[in-house]
Write a protein that holds these residues in place. Structure first.
Motif, PDB file in Angstrom:
ATOM      1  N   LEU A   1       2.629   2.803   3.204  1.00 45.28           N
ATOM      2  CA  LEU A   1       1.868   3.257   4.480  1.00 45.28           C
ATOM      3  C   LEU A   1       2.603   2.070   5.345  1.00 45.28           C
TER       4      LEU A   1
ATOM      5  N   VAL B   1      -7.031  -0.695  -8.023  1.00 47.14           N
ATOM      6  CA  VAL B   1      -5.746  -0.345  -7.298  1.00 47.14           C
ATOM      7  C   VAL B   1      -6.141   0.553  -6.135  1.00 47.14           C
TER       8      VAL B   1
ATOM      9  N   LEU C   1      -5.215   6.388  -1.436  1.00 45.23           N
ATOM     10  CA  LEU C   1      -4.470   5.112  -0.985  1.00 45.23           C
ATOM     11  C   LEU C   1      -4.450   4.105  -1.962  1.00 45.23           C
ATOM     12  N   ILE C   2      -3.748   3.613  -2.474  1.00 44.18           N
ATOM     13  CA  ILE C   2      -3.631   2.374  -3.427  1.00 44.18           C
ATOM     14  C   ILE C   2      -2.867   1.214  -3.061  1.00 44.18           C
ATOM     15  N   ASP C   3      -3.057   0.108  -3.538  1.00 43.23           N
ATOM     16  CA  ASP C   3      -2.573  -1.214  -3.275  1.00 43.23           C
ATOM     17  C   ASP C   3      -2.017  -1.787  -4.724  1.00 43.23           C
TER      18      ASP C   3
ATOM     19  N   ALA D   1       3.521   2.122  -8.086  1.00 48.91           N
ATOM     20  CA  ALA D   1       2.918   3.401  -7.553  1.00 48.91           C
ATOM     21  C   ALA D   1       3.270   4.512  -8.083  1.00 48.91           C
TER      22      ALA D   1
ATOM     23  N   GLN E   1       0.652  -1.192   0.003  1.00 47.67           N
ATOM     24  CA  GLN E   1      -0.183  -0.016   0.136  1.00 47.67           C
ATOM     25  C   GLN E   1       0.861   1.273   0.013  1.00 47.67           C
ATOM     26  N   TYR E   2       0.339   2.102  -0.765  1.00 47.44           N
ATOM     27  CA  TYR E   2       1.225   3.557  -0.697  1.00 47.44           C
ATOM     28  C   TYR E   2       0.009   4.684  -0.856  1.00 47.44           C
ATOM     29  N   ALA E   3       0.429   5.925  -0.369  1.00 46.85           N
ATOM     30  CA  ALA E   3      -0.236   6.798  -0.485  1.00 46.85           C
ATOM     31  C   ALA E   3       0.291   7.776  -1.485  1.00 46.85           C
TER      32      ALA E   3
ATOM     33  N   ASP F   1      -7.748   2.026  -2.952  1.00 42.82           N
ATOM     34  CA  ASP F   1      -8.368   1.800  -1.637  1.00 42.82           C
ATOM     35  C   ASP F   1      -9.348   2.783  -1.007  1.00 42.82           C
TER      36      ASP F   1
END
Length: 118
Positions: free
Chosen positions: A113, A42, A84-86, A93, A2-4, A44
């Motif tokens: 994250l 992707v 917020l992506i996964d 990302a 997970q990334y912001a 969230d």
């Protein structure tokens, strides 16, 4: 992983949100980006933020709470939204961040994250 994706925008970008001549193009770019994130599966979560002058900043110092209207720092760019992506890895990302409308006029920060606490 997970990334912001943190979209940083300038005062002009925030002004474009409500400008009669610029608002349609501004919002169309964001609508396309959000649609692509959703369709890919992707995303969230995501949210745009109101302009910086609407912020309230809090600090707990020496047993008291300090409250300040507006942002803490005077900066050229301010946080305009967060997604917020996964995705599998940082490269993926960064590909999504590069497509973010804020990358063309402001900047986009990609940050991993912290995994949920167990």
């Amino acid at each position: 992983m997970q990334y912001a994706i943190l979209a940083q925008e300038s005062e002009a970008d925030f002004a474009d949100r409500t400008d009669a001549e610029a608002a349609d193009a501004y919002w169309a770019a964001w609508a396309g980006y959000v649609a692509a994130l959703r369709e890919s599966g992707v995303m969230d979560a995501g949210a745009g933020l109101q302009p910086p002058h609407t912020a309230t900043t809090l600090r707990a110092r020496g047993g008291s709470l300090e409250v300040q209207d507006g942002p803490f720092a005077d900066v050229k760019e301010a946080l305009g939204g967060i997604f917020l992506i996964d995705v599998p890895d940082l490269d993926a990302a960064m590909e999504w961040a590069a497509r973010c409308p804020a990358a063309a006029r402001g900047s986009v920060e990609v940050r991993p994250l912290i995994p949920p606490m167990q």
